[in-house]
Design an enzyme around this catalytic site. Structure first.
Site, PDB file in Angstrom:
ATOM      1  N   CYS A 166      49.054  49.749  19.320  1.00 21.11           N
ATOM      2  CA  CYS A 166      49.475  50.517  20.652  1.00 21.11           C
ATOM      3  C   CYS A 166      50.359  51.231  20.368  1.00 21.11           C
ATOM      4  CB  CYS A 166      49.188  49.250  21.581  1.00 21.11           C
ATOM      5  SG  CYS A 166      47.510  48.773  21.838  1.00 21.11           S
ATOM      6  N   VAL A 178      40.089  44.891  22.442  1.00 21.33           N
ATOM      7  CA  VAL A 178      39.738  45.589  23.818  1.00 21.33           C
ATOM      8  C   VAL A 178      38.435  44.846  24.220  1.00 21.33           C
ATOM      9  CG1 VAL A 178      38.857  47.107  25.141  1.00 21.33           C
ATOM     10  CG2 VAL A 178      41.128  47.410  24.074  1.00 21.33           C
ATOM     11  N   LYS A 204      48.142  43.323  27.172  1.00 21.10           N
ATOM     12  CA  LYS A 204      49.371  42.401  26.173  1.00 21.10           C
ATOM     13  C   LYS A 204      48.665  42.007  24.970  1.00 21.10           C
ATOM     14  CE  LYS A 204      52.122  41.090  29.116  1.00 21.10           C
ATOM     15  NZ  LYS A 204      51.380  41.633  30.878  1.00 21.10           N
TER      16      LYS A 204
END
Length: 442
Positions: A266, A11, A157
């Site tokens: 995730c 991220v 993604k």
């Protein structure tokens, strides 16, 4: 704008690289010195298509910098993104120790108004804890500094993260301040020029949105896997069912592919965390608990098919594995179904040879115990993995695996047996080719 990103994982690194691509001055901070030094040399800690040139080019231009010194990075920045890990604890709850440690350090050095953004996936109420941690440090210093905390969850993604960031479906901004909302909208304006992608809401609403989105996608996968199990029992081909329901615009084709379970950083973590959050609120999340249970069972389906065919004692048998990453386009093996399958095969006495187009270096760490015991070998090529194999197990649907040379496979393998964990192959074709074929729900 001058931005500081704390954390250089998936991220943080993607966020920093993409913001710098739009002309912002970005400093990425991480406590791992070797990772920072490698990033300065253009060596990335992750595999993500399209990310390396963004990092290298923007670092070369001076727009993207890397450091271990947060206090120095704070001197020029008024916008701080917290993008550190929130790993699951033993009870499934998100571990916020790294998020709150960063918040405390920001509070220790903060001297002027700033916006602190929770980019990490965090439970509802985390922004309050971040605000308290910062304020506690300011109180210790006996200073008054205004700041706002914003929730800005990521929807990236793995394998398509750069594209997702540069061309987002939506940008969720959770804030209770018009001042911080304007700053965030200005920051994201270049990413929504064609149409407004920004969705503003309350902070707790934004925190919940991230968990709800991932849990709903996980639910679709587990639902389809349950339908696949029923299809096997009833003599139905789940692929035809998928096409039949996917053509309904209310359902769509996304995330309704039956397979051998979901993995990654995730879905498993976020479903567990939401279950824990529900429990703390005095609520029994029956659907989410079923989603998690079905996925755990689904990761065992390929092994169940293997022992149904060969028997429970696999001693003396060799199996070739195609695919180790939890999905195509990444080297991430966290919670990957392949690790479960390999464990079960080896524990039943088999030897395994595995291949993945990208995740081989990661496999050396994740599967180190089996490699050390010589029960597992990593192949240099997909066809090397099936040489003398009693069966091939397709676990990850990488493109090079989609149209293999079946004649060559028959010559290489000890037995023409395929267990297809992603329903990539046509059962009728493989039957004509002389293979014993088993898919999921087929």
């Amino acid at each position: 704008m001058h931005i500081t990103i704390i954390g250089t994982g998936y991220v943080g690194l993607v966020t920093g690289a993409c913001f710098s691509e739009m002309g912002n001055h970005v400093t990425c901070v991480d406590v791992d010195k070797s990772k920072i030094e490698n990033l300065k040399k253009g060596i990335l800690p992750i595999y993500e298509p399209g990310l390396e040139p963004l990092v290298v080019n923007n670092h070369k231009s001076g727009l993207l910098k890397f450091t271990t010194d947060l206090s120095a990075a704070m001197e020029d920045s008024d916008l701080f993104f917290i993008a550190v890990g929130t790993p699951p604890g033993e009870d499934g709850s998100a571990d916020l120790q790294y998020v709150l440690a960063v918040a405390s350090e920001i509070g220790h050095h903060l001297t002027r108004y700033a916006v602190i953004v929770d980019k990490s996936t965090v439970p509802v109420g985390t922004a309050d804890k971040v605000r308290n941690a910062i304020q506690e440090e300011l109180t210790k210093r006996k200073v008054t500094v205004e700041f706002d905390v914003v929730s800005n969850p990521e929807f990236l993604k793995e394998g398509a993260a750069v594209g997702d960031f540069m061309r987002p479906d939506r940008v969720v901004i959770g804030t209770d301040s018009l001042r911080s909302e304007k700053i965030m909208k200005d920051l994201y304006a270049p990413f929504s020029r064609v149409q407004d992608k920004i969705v503003s809401m309350g902070i707790r609403d934004a925190e919940m949105t991230k968990y709800a989105a991932n849990s709903l996608l996980a639910t679709k996968i587990s639902f389809m896997n349950e339908i696949a199990f029923m299809c096997e029992k009833l003599g139905v081909d789940v692929e035809n069912v998928r096409k039949g329901i996917g053509s309904d615009s209310r359902i769509g084709y996304s995330f309704i592919y039956a397979g051998c379970g979901y993995g990654g950083s995730c879905f498993p973590k976020d479903v567990q965390a939401l279950i824990r959050t529900a429990g703390e609120a005095g609520f029994s999340p029956l659907i989410l608990e079923a989603v998690e249970k079905r996925n755990a069972m689904q990761k065992k389906r390929l092994f169940e098919k293997v022992i149904s065919h060969f028997g429970s004692d696999l001693s003396g048998l060799r199996f070739g594995i195609w695919g180790l990453a939890f999905k195509p386009g990444t080297d991430d093996m966290r919670e990957a179904p392949a690790t479960v399958v390999i464990d079960q095969l080896i524990n039943a006495g088999a030897t395994v040879t595995a291949y993945d187009p990208v995740a081989m270096e990661e496999a050396k760490h994740t599967l180190a115990t089996h490699l050390k015991n010589s029960k597992l070998t990593l192949a240099d090529h997909q066809y090397d993995a099936i040489k003398d194999a009693d069966a091939m197990l397709l676990v990850t649907e990488w493109k090079p695996f989609r149209q293999p040379d079946f004649e060559a496979m028959k010559r290489l393998m000890a037995r023409p047996v395929i267990f297809d964990g992603r329903n990539q192959y046509n059962p009728e074709q493989l039957k004509e080719e002389g293979f014993h074929y088993e898919g999921i729900g087929r």
